[in-house]
Design a protein around this motif. Structure first.
Motif, PDB file in Angstrom:
ATOM      1  N   GLY A 256      46.464  33.157  37.061  1.00  0.00           N
ATOM      2  CA  GLY A 256      45.645  33.225  35.806  1.00  0.00           C
ATOM      3  C   GLY A 256      44.305  34.112  35.732  1.00  0.00           C
ATOM      4  O   GLY A 256      43.436  34.219  34.962  1.00  0.00           O
ATOM      5  N   LYS A 257      44.274  34.622  37.020  1.00  0.00           N
ATOM      6  CA  LYS A 257      43.152  35.742  36.839  1.00  0.00           C
ATOM      7  C   LYS A 257      43.551  37.030  36.973  1.00  0.00           C
ATOM      8  O   LYS A 257      44.386  37.611  37.643  1.00  0.00           O
ATOM      9  CB  LYS A 257      42.426  35.287  38.497  1.00  0.00           C
ATOM     10  CG  LYS A 257      41.009  36.021  38.819  1.00  0.00           C
ATOM     11  CD  LYS A 257      40.511  35.728  40.003  1.00  0.00           C
ATOM     12  CE  LYS A 257      39.393  36.818  40.195  1.00  0.00           C
ATOM     13  NZ  LYS A 257      38.473  36.357  41.506  1.00  0.00           N
ATOM     14  N   CYS A 258      42.832  37.835  36.073  1.00  0.00           N
ATOM     15  CA  CYS A 258      42.993  39.181  36.099  1.00  0.00           C
ATOM     16  C   CYS A 258      42.395  40.073  37.189  1.00  0.00           C
ATOM     17  O   CYS A 258      41.239  39.795  37.640  1.00  0.00           O
ATOM     18  CB  CYS A 258      42.462  39.683  34.798  1.00  0.00           C
ATOM     19  SG  CYS A 258      43.341  38.953  33.309  1.00  0.00           S
ATOM     20  N   PHE A 259      43.027  41.221  37.427  1.00  0.00           N
ATOM     21  CA  PHE A 259      42.703  42.393  38.286  1.00  0.00           C
ATOM     22  C   PHE A 259      42.749  43.651  38.017  1.00  0.00           C
ATOM     23  O   PHE A 259      43.400  43.709  36.891  1.00  0.00           O
ATOM     24  CB  PHE A 259      43.393  42.090  39.547  1.00  0.00           C
ATOM     25  CG  PHE A 259      43.130  40.812  40.446  1.00  0.00           C
ATOM     26  CD1 PHE A 259      42.075  40.608  41.556  1.00  0.00           C
ATOM     27  CD2 PHE A 259      43.849  39.853  40.189  1.00  0.00           C
ATOM     28  CE1 PHE A 259      41.827  39.748  42.097  1.00  0.00           C
ATOM     29  CE2 PHE A 259      43.502  38.431  40.758  1.00  0.00           C
ATOM     30  CZ  PHE A 259      42.477  38.505  41.675  1.00  0.00           C
ATOM     31  N   PRO A 260      42.189  44.680  38.422  1.00  0.00           N
ATOM     32  CA  PRO A 260      42.071  45.911  37.773  1.00  0.00           C
ATOM     33  C   PRO A 260      43.522  46.561  37.621  1.00  0.00           C
ATOM     34  O   PRO A 260      43.767  47.783  37.278  1.00  0.00           O
ATOM     35  CB  PRO A 260      40.980  46.948  38.516  1.00  0.00           C
ATOM     36  CG  PRO A 260      40.999  45.783  39.542  1.00  0.00           C
ATOM     37  CD  PRO A 260      41.298  44.783  39.457  1.00  0.00           C
ATOM     38  N   GLY A 261      44.443  46.104  38.347  1.00  0.00           N
ATOM     39  CA  GLY A 261      45.903  46.698  38.476  1.00  0.00           C
ATOM     40  C   GLY A 261      45.700  48.242  38.880  1.00  0.00           C
ATOM     41  O   GLY A 261      45.102  48.641  39.896  1.00  0.00           O
TER      42      GLY A 261
END
Length: 284
Positions: A256-261
């Motif tokens: 559920g946590k976003c990262f910069p990819g």
């Protein structure tokens, strides 16, 4: 178009390739494989793949020496016959026929076979959503994890995640340490340092993993291998996955946590460096 398979010195249409039902690779999982990426008909990191395969054969008591030269000729023949210069080659060693029951003696007549599937060259990293698995990573059968036919832990994990190719399951060990993906190794970046689980967790020492660790050191990126809890992974600045076919796959979402990819700075640096070694820039 007929797809050809290499089997014990012959190139055969896939429908004609057969192994014995008494082969212990089939009966007891006594077999090993490597998945090798080809770029323009040339296998990448072939020496490292064959070195790992040879170590596995020694562990399984399979008496065969497969040289890098011979493996290269097998792959070149497949690429030419199937007209697939950009491909994934699965190279298998199966222990060979034996009596019923687990065999303690050396296997002297293993089967060797290889087959291909096409891989379209890509010039943009494909992002993944990482899914934390409820199923825990099993422990290796011996002192280190082999890339063997004992694959049900991975298959059961894949069932848990589902068939979406944009998702990758992440194993924890039974002790709760971050381990690896269903078909990948995992890396993350925190404050400019590259982290990845140590082999002590029982993970597979991926060929791409080994290569990236060497390249990171050459690029003066600090590296730490160790035993890490989930909270350390989730506090990362960047996360990415690696394997020989997908290369470097940045993670944009986990738990559920976003990262910069693909926008992660060190992820981009390592990807551009990796591309230069595979020669992909020649296709642009």
């Amino acid at each position: 178009m007929t797809m050809y398979i290499y089997l014990n010195g012959e190139l055969l249409p896939k429908e004609e390739a057969k192994i014995s039902p008494f082969d212990h690779g089939f009966l007891y999982g006594m077999g090993l494989f490597e998945t090798i990426r080809t770029y323009g008909g040339k296998p990448f990191l072939l020496e490292e793949h064959i070195e790992r395969l040879q170590a596995g054969m020694q562990e399984m008591n399979i008496a065969m020496t497969l040289t890098v030269e011979k493996a290269g000729k097998i792959i070149a023949a497949l690429c030419e016959k199937n007209q697939l210069p950009h491909s994934s080659v699965r190279l298998n060693i199966s222990a060979g026929e034996g009596a019923m029951g687990p065999q303690t003696e050396t296997f002297h007549h293993p089967a060797i076979f290889a087959f291909q599937r096409p891989v379209v060259p890509s010039f943009e990293m494909k992002e993944k959503e990482a899914v934390l698995l409820q199923l825990r990573r099993n422990t290796p059968e011996t002192g280190f994890r082999l890339k063997s036919h004992h694959y049900f832990n991975n298959i059961a994990a894949k069932r848990e995640v589902g068939s979406d190719p944009a998702k990758e399951g992440i194993f924890l060990t039974k002790e709760g340490y971050v381990a690896e993906g269903v078909a990948s190794n995992i890396f993350w970046v925190k404050a400019g340092t590259l982290f990845t689980p140590a082999l002590d967790t029982g993970i597979l020492n991926g060929v791409t993993r080994m290569f990236l660790l060497k390249r990171a050191q050459a690029m003066q990126i600090p590296v730490q291998e160790g035993l890490f809890r989930l909270k350390e992974l989730l506090s990362a600045d960047e996360i990415f996955l690696t394997n020989s076919i997908q290369e470097i796959a940045p993670v944009h979402l986990i738990g559920g946590k976003c990262f910069p990819g693909r926008n992660g700075e060190i992820t981009k640096q390592l990807y551009e460096d990796y591309r230069s070694w595979t020669g992909q820039t020649a296709f642009l």
